[in-house]
Design a protein around this motif. Structure first.
Motif, short mmCIF file in Angstrom:
data_model
loop_
_atom_site.label_atom_id
_atom_site.label_comp_id
_atom_site.label_asym_id
_atom_site.label_seq_id
_atom_site.Cartn_x
_atom_site.Cartn_y
_atom_site.Cartn_z
N ALA A 302 1.21 -0.77 0.34
CA ALA A 302 0.47 0.24 -0.38
C ALA A 302 1.18 1.33 -0.17
N ASP A 303 0.49 2.60 -0.24
CA ASP A 303 0.93 3.44 -0.69
C ASP A 303 0.99 4.41 0.48
N LEU A 304 2.02 4.71 1.13
CA LEU A 304 2.37 5.45 2.32
C LEU A 304 2.33 6.62 2.18
N ALA A 305 3.20 7.78 0.96
CA ALA A 305 3.38 9.07 0.61
C ALA A 305 3.83 8.74 -0.90
N ALA A 306 2.77 10.18 -1.11
CA ALA A 306 3.17 10.61 -2.47
C ALA A 306 4.68 11.85 -2.34
N GLU A 307 4.50 12.23 -1.51
CA GLU A 307 5.06 13.36 -0.83
C GLU A 307 6.24 13.06 0.00
N PHE A 308 7.57 12.91 0.03
CA PHE A 308 8.46 12.47 1.09
C PHE A 308 10.06 12.98 1.15
N GLY A 309 10.63 12.84 2.32
CA GLY A 309 11.56 13.46 1.64
C GLY A 309 12.75 12.56 2.46
N THR A 310 13.22 12.76 3.79
CA THR A 310 13.19 11.63 5.10
C THR A 310 13.05 10.77 5.24
N VAL A 311 13.19 9.54 5.37
CA VAL A 311 12.60 8.24 5.89
C VAL A 311 13.22 7.83 6.86
N LEU A 312 12.64 7.55 7.72
CA LEU A 312 13.34 6.85 9.23
C LEU A 312 12.04 5.51 9.96
N ALA A 313 12.83 4.82 10.38
CA ALA A 313 12.04 4.10 11.64
C ALA A 313 12.33 3.57 12.20
N ARG A 314 11.82 3.08 13.96
CA ARG A 314 12.10 2.64 15.16
C ARG A 314 11.28 2.01 15.91
N GLY A 315 11.14 0.42 16.52
CA GLY A 315 9.94 0.48 16.98
C GLY A 315 9.00 0.10 15.91
N PRO A 316 7.80 0.42 16.57
CA PRO A 316 7.06 0.25 15.89
C PRO A 316 6.41 1.69 14.98
N PHE A 317 7.47 2.50 14.74
CA PHE A 317 7.13 3.68 13.92
C PHE A 317 7.93 3.33 13.02
N VAL A 318 6.77 4.46 11.57
CA VAL A 318 7.67 4.93 10.39
C VAL A 318 7.86 6.24 10.33
#
Length: 342
Positions: A302-318
């Motif tokens: 599934a698409d999360l975003a059409a506009e994005f720059g920096t992408v990070l993830a830790r634990g249960p969060f993106v």
């Protein structure tokens, strides 16, 4: 091409025939590629929280919950590590300091490093940044890859990787302080899900290795000469290479089982980590300019975003950024809301 001896009547009939070919029914165009659904189409209970940033640029390094983060604000005269409105550390910008943050139920832990020397100090505080104290300044030259495994908290200890000559040191220390335990591994490694280290940080095509830091056991993960393999103990990412980039993007288990295709040449990782929560892969679809979430449990994307720059993830969060410094917004997805709505 029209013949030179074509008569006016013949020319007219040719034109009419050409028009008829264009407009006659039954000549449907080739079907378009199936559209990728939106996040809420696949998971109606998914929740994305937005945080607008005003003032100096701010980068979240860890989310404690969707409404509060630990992160770094970079101003011209100082760099501050904060949790909400609480300032944990404020240091001068000289030395280009960097931070790695990890969370635990009863503690917030971070490495504070000089980008010039690669060395620094380890700190801990309460779960909301209360009462920060220095744990150790014996960090070695830390390996920072902007990964959720740059700093791991386990069994009331903190662990990280450092380099020394041609070896990698796996370092651990009790959160209460004391001497640092050093476990050397020959070659280049980085921490992944504790207690494993991975050779995937080398970014070399071919087989990869997972090493159990506790006993030195090595798991060799197969990979062809044209495959870049990055692994955690649960999943491996396989990028099939070609001269101009990646030809295919797969996921598989470290033993080679359950291999499945996630996408073709337009798909690449959004960040270094293979999966989040041992389940979700976050990728960029360059052909469509979209940030995409792939679920290994169901095979759905599934698409999360059409506009994005920096992408990070830790634990249960993106989380990802949108806009520029003058109008910067961070959007954070709690992946547990997907599990609840599955």
């Amino acid at each position: 091409m029209i013949p030179r001896d074509c008569t006016p009547l013949g020319l007219a009939l040719a034109v009419l025939a050409a028009v008829a070919i264009v407009v006659l029914p039954g000549q449907d165009p080739a079907p378009a590629a199936p559209a990728v659904p939106s996040l809420t189409d696949v998971w109606p209970g998914a929740r994305i929280t937005e945080h607008a940033v005003s003032g100096a640029p701010y980068t979240p390094l860890a989310y404690l919950d969707p409404g509060i983060s630990a992160g770094v604000t970079r101003a011209s005269d100082s760099i501050r590590l904060t949790v909400g409105d609480r300032v944990l550390r404020e240091v001068p910008p000289s030395g280009s300091p960097r931070f790695a943050v990890a969370t635990a139920p009863d503690a917030l832990v971070w490495l504070e490093l000089s980008d010039i020397t690669g060395t620094g100090s380890l700190w801990r505080a309460g779960p909301r940044g209360e009462n920060p104290v220095l744990v150790t300044a014996d960090t070695g030259r830390v390996v920072l890859l902007d990964s959720q495994y740059d700093l791991v908290v386990h069994d009331e200890q903190a662990g990280w990787a450092a380099t020394r000559g041609d070896a990698t040191e796996m370092r651990t220390v009790a959160l209460s302080g004391g001497p640092v335990t050093v476990t050397p591994l020959p070659g280049d490694f980085a921490l992944t899900a504790w207690p494993f280290a991975t050779s995937a940080a080398v970014e070399q095509a071919g087989p990869s290795e997972l090493v159990d830091v506790r006993d030195g056991r090595v798991t060799r993960v197969g990979g062809q000469s044209a495959e870049l393999v990055d692994c955690t103990p649960s999943w491996c990412r396989v990028q099939v290479l070609r001269q101009s980039g990646t030809a295919r993007f797969d996921l598989m288990r470290p033993d080679g089982s359950e291999r499945r295709r996630v996408g073709g040449k337009g798909i690449r990782p959004a960040f270094g980590d293979v999966v989040v929560l041992d389940r979700f892969a976050v990728v960029v679809d360059d052909d469509r300019g979209a940030l995409v979430l792939y679920d290994t449990a169901t095979g759905r994307a599934a698409d999360l975003a059409a506009e994005f720059g920096t992408v990070l993830a830790r634990g249960p969060f993106v989380w990802w950024s949108a806009g520029g410094n003058e109008a910067l917004t961070w959007r954070v997805l709690d992946l547990r809301t997907l599990e609840a709505s599955a």
